[in-house]
Design a protein around this motif. Structure first.
Motif, mmCIF file in Angstrom:
data_model
loop_
_atom_site.group_PDB
_atom_site.id
_atom_site.type_symbol
_atom_site.label_atom_id
_atom_site.label_comp_id
_atom_site.label_asym_id
_atom_site.label_seq_id
_atom_site.Cartn_x
_atom_site.Cartn_y
_atom_site.Cartn_z
ATOM 1 N N GLY A 82 4.154 11.703 -8.918
ATOM 2 C CA GLY A 82 4.010 10.362 -8.389
ATOM 3 C C GLY A 82 3.724 10.314 -6.907
ATOM 4 O O GLY A 82 3.809 9.250 -6.279
ATOM 5 N N GLU A 83 3.352 11.453 -6.322
ATOM 6 C CA GLU A 83 3.018 11.502 -4.903
ATOM 7 C C GLU A 83 1.534 11.177 -4.708
ATOM 8 O O GLU A 83 0.680 11.663 -5.445
ATOM 9 C CB GLU A 83 3.327 12.891 -4.330
ATOM 10 C CG GLU A 83 4.802 13.267 -4.369
ATOM 11 C CD GLU A 83 5.649 12.391 -3.459
ATOM 12 O OE1 GLU A 83 5.120 11.962 -2.406
ATOM 13 O OE2 GLU A 83 6.804 12.123 -3.803
ATOM 14 N N ILE A 84 1.250 10.354 -3.705
ATOM 15 C CA ILE A 84 -0.132 9.976 -3.418
ATOM 16 C C ILE A 84 -0.833 11.126 -2.698
ATOM 17 O O ILE A 84 -0.342 11.649 -1.705
ATOM 18 C CB ILE A 84 -0.171 8.693 -2.565
ATOM 19 C CG1 ILE A 84 0.464 7.536 -3.338
ATOM 20 C CG2 ILE A 84 -1.612 8.330 -2.198
ATOM 21 C CD1 ILE A 84 0.600 6.263 -2.527
ATOM 22 N N LEU A 85 -1.999 11.511 -3.216
ATOM 23 C CA LEU A 85 -2.701 12.691 -2.731
ATOM 24 C C LEU A 85 -3.756 12.372 -1.672
ATOM 25 O O LEU A 85 -4.233 13.276 -0.992
ATOM 26 C CB LEU A 85 -3.380 13.410 -3.907
ATOM 27 C CG LEU A 85 -2.451 13.884 -5.028
ATOM 28 C CD1 LEU A 85 -3.275 14.439 -6.187
ATOM 29 C CD2 LEU A 85 -1.488 14.947 -4.507
ATOM 30 N N VAL A 86 -4.144 11.111 -1.567
ATOM 31 C CA VAL A 86 -5.214 10.730 -0.642
ATOM 32 C C VAL A 86 -4.729 9.606 0.263
ATOM 33 O O VAL A 86 -3.644 9.054 0.071
ATOM 34 C CB VAL A 86 -6.483 10.289 -1.406
ATOM 35 C CG1 VAL A 86 -7.037 11.439 -2.234
ATOM 36 C CG2 VAL A 86 -6.195 9.084 -2.292
ATOM 37 N N GLU A 87 -5.547 9.259 1.238
ATOM 38 C CA GLU A 87 -5.211 8.174 2.162
ATOM 39 C C GLU A 87 -4.987 6.879 1.377
ATOM 40 O O GLU A 87 -5.681 6.602 0.402
ATOM 41 C CB GLU A 87 -6.352 8.018 3.166
ATOM 42 C CG GLU A 87 -6.009 7.169 4.377
ATOM 43 C CD GLU A 87 -6.351 5.714 4.150
ATOM 44 O OE1 GLU A 87 -5.607 4.849 4.650
ATOM 45 O OE2 GLU A 87 -7.355 5.464 3.475
ATOM 46 N N LYS A 88 -4.002 6.093 1.778
ATOM 47 C CA LYS A 88 -3.554 4.929 1.018
ATOM 48 C C LYS A 88 -4.692 4.001 0.616
ATOM 49 O O LYS A 88 -4.761 3.538 -0.533
ATOM 50 C CB LYS A 88 -2.509 4.165 1.836
ATOM 51 C CG LYS A 88 -1.919 2.960 1.130
ATOM 52 C CD LYS A 88 -0.734 2.371 1.892
ATOM 53 C CE LYS A 88 -1.125 1.796 3.238
ATOM 54 N NZ LYS A 88 -0.003 1.036 3.871
#
Length: 287
Positions: A82-88
């Motif tokens: 559930g971690e965001i891998l790219v810029e928001k």
């Protein structure tokens, strides 16, 4: 007012392309407003929910998103933890489902006099706005939207529902423009997505892939310029391919349903709430 010729084309094809619906200034205003919404959004305050054909999104976050502004992420933008891998700003699939009522800029566009006029031309007597979305179609990771009919997800009895889809960037085959099967709205509804009996989650009455199997390669691309409005019949079969280009494909869309002498299905995933009953279009101030 939509012309008689335009109404006839909509009745024939199941969709209608209206160039120049928004000015460039109006397009820029919506895009800037959305950017500010995302800038103000703290992902930690939201369930990281992926929205894609490969993930049936029916968790509580989705099911309760009809009366607020919620955020849904691209499959390729979030890892298994559930971690965001790219810029928001490049991670989101869409924002939904009450921009039309809770954000002043999106509300202004939704209530434009031109929308009133089109709805009157389509013989809406007491139209209500049931949902709205800002869809990003991110460059490189913007996923496919599989062949479907909007009435699969939003249904009235008798059926009278129309989608309003506004391009905020040029939409091409490369970045995933809409594609339609002209005349498909005259066919029967293939399937419906309905609430489970316990009210938690959803399921399809028949497999959603049946739409793709039935219509195969009959799709016609609808490449349009920023500012274009596409009006979509509830049963019109449409889709969009993944965005494998380096350019995004931002759009704003909302759905309007007839509320006079119709019944909103209690099996729809989306239901009006005490906090936000479906607002009446004609009761709102024309913009």
């Amino acid at each position: 007012m939509a012309t008689a010729e335009e109404i006839a084309k909509f009745d024939s094809d199941g969709y209608l392309i209206l160039d120049g619906f928004l000015s460039q200034k109006e397009v820029d205003t919506l895009r800037n407003q959305c950017r500010q919404i995302v800038e103000d959004m703290d992902p930690k305050q939201h369930a990281i929910t992926v929205f894609s054909p490969h993930h049936r999104t029916d968790n509580d976050y989705f099911m309760n998103s009809g009366d607020n502004i919620s955020f849904f992420f691209e499959e390729g933008a979030v890892d298994d933890k559930g971690e965001i891998l790219v810029e928001k700003h490049k991670s989101l699939n869409k924002i939904g489902h009450a921009l039309h009522e809770l954000d002043p800029e999106f509300k202004r566009v939704t209530y434009k006099k031109k929308i009133h006029d089109i709805c009157r031309g389509l013989s809406f007597k007491k139209p209500v706005i049931v949902q709205s979305m800002y869809i990003f179609k991110q460059p490189g990771i913007g996923g496919i939207v599989t062949p479907h009919q909007d009435a699969t997800f939003l249904h009235t009895d008798p059926l009278k529902l129309t989608g309003f889809w506004i391009a905020l960037e040029d939409c091409t085959l490369k970045n995933g423009c809409l594609q339609f099967v002209p005349g498909s709205h005259k066919d029967e509804l293939v399937t419906q997505m309905v609430r489970n009996d316990d009210g938690k989650g959803v399921h399809f009455i028949k497999p959603a892939d049946l739409v793709k199997e039935k219509y195969g390669d009959r799709f016609i691309p609808a490449e349009v310029k920023a500012g274009t409005l596409v009006v979509i019949d509830a049963k019109s079969v449409h889709m969009s391919e993944p965005n494998k280009s380096e350019k995004s494909r931002h759009i704003y869309t909302f759905h309007i349903a007839e509320s006079q002498d119709t019944v909103w299905s209690k099996r729809n995933w989306l239901q009006p709430t005490e906090a936000l009953p479906f607002p009446e279009l004609y009761a709102g101030k024309e913009q």
